[in-house]
Design a protein around this motif. Structure first.
Motif, PDB file in Angstrom:
ATOM      1  N   LEU A  18       0.836  -1.209   0.000  1.00 47.56           N
ATOM      2  CA  LEU A  18       0.000   0.000   0.000  1.00 47.56           C
ATOM      3  C   LEU A  18       0.864   1.251   0.000  1.00 47.56           C
ATOM      4  CD1 LEU A  18      -2.820  -1.050   2.480  1.00 47.56           C
ATOM      5  CD2 LEU A  18      -2.998  -0.778   0.003  1.00 47.56           C
ATOM      6  N   LEU A  19       1.967   1.209   0.735  1.00 48.66           N
ATOM      7  CA  LEU A  19       2.866   2.367   0.757  1.00 48.66           C
ATOM      8  C   LEU A  19       3.578   2.541  -0.571  1.00 48.66           C
ATOM      9  CD1 LEU A  19       4.441   1.997   4.305  1.00 48.66           C
ATOM     10  CD2 LEU A  19       2.760   3.692   3.558  1.00 48.66           C
ATOM     11  N   ALA A  20       3.859   1.455  -1.256  1.00 42.81           N
ATOM     12  CA  ALA A  20       4.552   1.527  -2.542  1.00 42.81           C
ATOM     13  C   ALA A  20       3.648   2.067  -3.637  1.00 42.81           C
ATOM     14  CB  ALA A  20       5.078   0.153  -2.940  1.00 42.81           C
ATOM     15  N   GLY A  21       2.332   1.925  -3.490  1.00 44.28           N
ATOM     16  CA  GLY A  21       1.386   2.377  -4.516  1.00 44.28           C
ATOM     17  C   GLY A  21       1.607   3.804  -4.962  1.00 44.28           C
ATOM     18  N   PRO A  22       1.617   4.781  -4.024  1.00 49.83           N
ATOM     19  CA  PRO A  22       1.856   6.174  -4.441  1.00 49.83           C
ATOM     20  C   PRO A  22       3.230   6.371  -5.076  1.00 49.83           C
ATOM     21  CG  PRO A  22       0.920   6.100  -2.238  1.00 49.83           C
ATOM     22  CD  PRO A  22       1.244   4.678  -2.625  1.00 49.83           C
ATOM     23  N   LEU A  23       4.228   5.649  -4.584  1.00 46.26           N
ATOM     24  CA  LEU A  23       5.563   5.778  -5.174  1.00 46.26           C
ATOM     25  C   LEU A  23       5.576   5.269  -6.605  1.00 46.26           C
ATOM     26  CD1 LEU A  23       7.752   4.562  -2.171  1.00 46.26           C
ATOM     27  CD2 LEU A  23       7.396   6.909  -2.943  1.00 46.26           C
ATOM     28  N   LEU A  24       4.921   4.129  -6.837  1.00 44.59           N
ATOM     29  CA  LEU A  24       4.873   3.585  -8.186  1.00 44.59           C
ATOM     30  C   LEU A  24       4.103   4.496  -9.118  1.00 44.59           C
ATOM     31  CD1 LEU A  24       4.332  -0.202  -7.421  1.00 44.59           C
ATOM     32  CD2 LEU A  24       6.428   0.931  -8.155  1.00 44.59           C
ATOM     33  N   SER A  25       2.982   5.051  -8.660  1.00 45.07           N
ATOM     34  CA  SER A  25       2.214   5.936  -9.536  1.00 45.07           C
ATOM     35  C   SER A  25       2.993   7.216  -9.814  1.00 45.07           C
ATOM     36  CB  SER A  25       0.841   6.249  -8.937  1.00 45.07           C
ATOM     37  OG  SER A  25       0.967   7.043  -7.775  1.00 45.07           O
ATOM     38  N   GLY A  26       3.772   7.681  -8.846  1.00 40.73           N
ATOM     39  CA  GLY A  26       4.618   8.849  -9.067  1.00 40.73           C
ATOM     40  C   GLY A  26       5.668   8.586 -10.124  1.00 40.73           C
ATOM     41  N   CYS A  27       6.226   7.377 -10.122  1.00 40.11           N
ATOM     42  CA  CYS A  27       7.220   7.001 -11.137  1.00 40.11           C
ATOM     43  C   CYS A  27       6.592   6.964 -12.523  1.00 40.11           C
ATOM     44  CB  CYS A  27       7.822   5.635 -10.817  1.00 40.11           C
ATOM     45  SG  CYS A  27       8.886   5.645  -9.371  1.00 40.11           S
ATOM     46  N   VAL A  28       5.410   6.391 -12.600  1.00 39.62           N
ATOM     47  CA  VAL A  28       4.701   6.313 -13.877  1.00 39.62           C
ATOM     48  C   VAL A  28       4.404   7.712 -14.382  1.00 39.62           C
ATOM     49  CG1 VAL A  28       2.550   5.591 -14.971  1.00 39.62           C
ATOM     50  CG2 VAL A  28       3.755   4.023 -13.452  1.00 39.62           C
ATOM     51  N   GLU A  29       3.986   8.598 -13.488  1.00 35.96           N
ATOM     52  CA  GLU A  29       3.676   9.971 -13.885  1.00 35.96           C
ATOM     53  C   GLU A  29       4.925  10.684 -14.399  1.00 35.96           C
ATOM     54  OE1 GLU A  29       2.194  13.970 -11.700  1.00 35.96           O
ATOM     55  OE2 GLU A  29       0.991  12.182 -11.356  1.00 35.96           O
ATOM     56  N   LYS A  30       6.065  10.485 -13.744  1.00 35.25           N
ATOM     57  CA  LYS A  30       7.311  11.111 -14.184  1.00 35.25           C
ATOM     58  C   LYS A  30       7.731  10.594 -15.558  1.00 35.25           C
ATOM     59  CE  LYS A  30       8.405  14.027 -11.052  1.00 35.25           C
ATOM     60  NZ  LYS A  30       8.311  15.431 -11.367  1.00 35.25           N
ATOM     61  N   ILE A  31       7.544   9.291 -15.780  1.00 39.42           N
ATOM     62  CA  ILE A  31       7.882   8.709 -17.083  1.00 39.42           C
ATOM     63  C   ILE A  31       6.982   9.300 -18.158  1.00 39.42           C
ATOM     64  CG2 ILE A  31       7.839   6.576 -18.437  1.00 39.42           C
ATOM     65  CD1 ILE A  31       8.736   5.155 -15.810  1.00 39.42           C
ATOM     66  N   ALA A  32       5.670   9.378 -17.865  1.00 38.01           N
ATOM     67  CA  ALA A  32       4.731   9.943 -18.830  1.00 38.01           C
ATOM     68  C   ALA A  32       5.082  11.396 -19.123  1.00 38.01           C
ATOM     69  CB  ALA A  32       3.299   9.836 -18.305  1.00 38.01           C
ATOM     70  N   GLU A  33       5.401  12.158 -18.079  1.00 37.85           N
ATOM     71  CA  GLU A  33       5.755  13.565 -18.269  1.00 37.85           C
ATOM     72  C   GLU A  33       7.003  13.700 -19.129  1.00 37.85           C
ATOM     73  OE1 GLU A  33       7.285  17.080 -15.387  1.00 37.85           O
ATOM     74  OE2 GLU A  33       5.513  15.984 -14.688  1.00 37.85           O
ATOM     75  N   SER A  34       7.972  12.851 -18.894  1.00 36.79           N
ATOM     76  CA  SER A  34       9.203  12.881 -19.680  1.00 36.79           C
ATOM     77  C   SER A  34       8.930  12.564 -21.151  1.00 36.79           C
ATOM     78  CB  SER A  34      10.200  11.873 -19.106  1.00 36.79           C
ATOM     79  OG  SER A  34      11.336  11.790 -19.901  1.00 36.79           O
ATOM     80  N   ARG A  35       8.071  11.587 -21.395  1.00 36.18           N
ATOM     81  CA  ARG A  35       7.740  11.213 -22.782  1.00 36.18           C
ATOM     82  C   ARG A  35       6.959  12.320 -23.478  1.00 36.18           C
ATOM     83  NH1 ARG A  35       5.991   5.218 -23.701  1.00 36.18           N
ATOM     84  NH2 ARG A  35       6.343   5.981 -25.795  1.00 36.18           N
ATOM     85  N   VAL A  36       6.038  12.961 -22.753  1.00 41.35           N
ATOM     86  CA  VAL A  36       5.262  14.060 -23.338  1.00 41.35           C
ATOM     87  C   VAL A  36       6.196  15.227 -23.644  1.00 41.35           C
ATOM     88  CG1 VAL A  36       3.444  15.766 -22.900  1.00 41.35           C
ATOM     89  CG2 VAL A  36       3.082  13.367 -22.297  1.00 41.35           C
ATOM     90  N   ARG A  37       7.095  15.531 -22.715  1.00 44.50           N
ATOM     91  CA  ARG A  37       8.060  16.621 -22.933  1.00 44.50           C
ATOM     92  C   ARG A  37       8.883  16.341 -24.197  1.00 44.50           C
ATOM     93  NH1 ARG A  37      11.013  15.759 -18.919  1.00 44.50           N
ATOM     94  NH2 ARG A  37       9.690  16.784 -17.386  1.00 44.50           N
ATOM     95  N   SER A  38       9.364  15.108 -24.323  1.00 40.82           N
ATOM     96  CA  SER A  38      10.159  14.735 -25.504  1.00 40.82           C
ATOM     97  C   SER A  38       9.340  14.848 -26.785  1.00 40.82           C
ATOM     98  CB  SER A  38      10.677  13.302 -25.360  1.00 40.82           C
ATOM     99  OG  SER A  38      11.598  13.223 -24.311  1.00 40.82           O
TER     100      SER A  38
END
Length: 110
Positions: A18-38
């Motif tokens: 349960l604690l890892a859930g927000p961390l994992l979603s944060g990682c996914v969001e950062k990856i998505a943001e990086s791809r959109v920026r690119s």
């Protein structure tokens, strides 16, 4: 007895997961943001504008909508030209989010 052991294992593993859930979603969001920026840079926008717009767009558009924007790769262009290209995608929400992000980022409010 095996069922009891399984329940204890689940009880022990659940809190860390349960604690890892927000961390994992944060990682996914950062990856998505990086791809959109690119993708925005690849579509001809500046690094600064792309960085600002990507943050807002990832928060407001679905992955499917963001993928529609990948096809807009091209030479260096102005933000107005990019928004005109987005209009051709045919998704009203994508256009609204892109145009508002472009306006806010261009004025420094983004």
């Amino acid at each position: 007895m095996a069922r009891g052991a399984a329940l204890r294992a689940v009880a022990l593993l659940a809190p860390p997961l349960l604690l890892a859930g927000p961390l994992l979603s944060g990682c996914v969001e950062k990856i998505a943001e990086s791809r959109v920026r690119s993708a925005l840079v690849g579509a001809g926008l500046s690094e600064a504008t792309s960085d600002c717009m990507a943050k807002r767009m990832v928060d407001r558009l679905t992955i499917s909508q963001l993928r529609k924007l990948q096809a807009l790769q091209g030479p260096k262009r102005s933000v107005a030209d990019y928004v005109a290209a987005v209009r051709k995608v045919g998704d009203r929400q994508v256009l609204e989010v892109t145009a508002s992000s472009a306006a806010l980022c261009a004025t420094g409010f983004g």
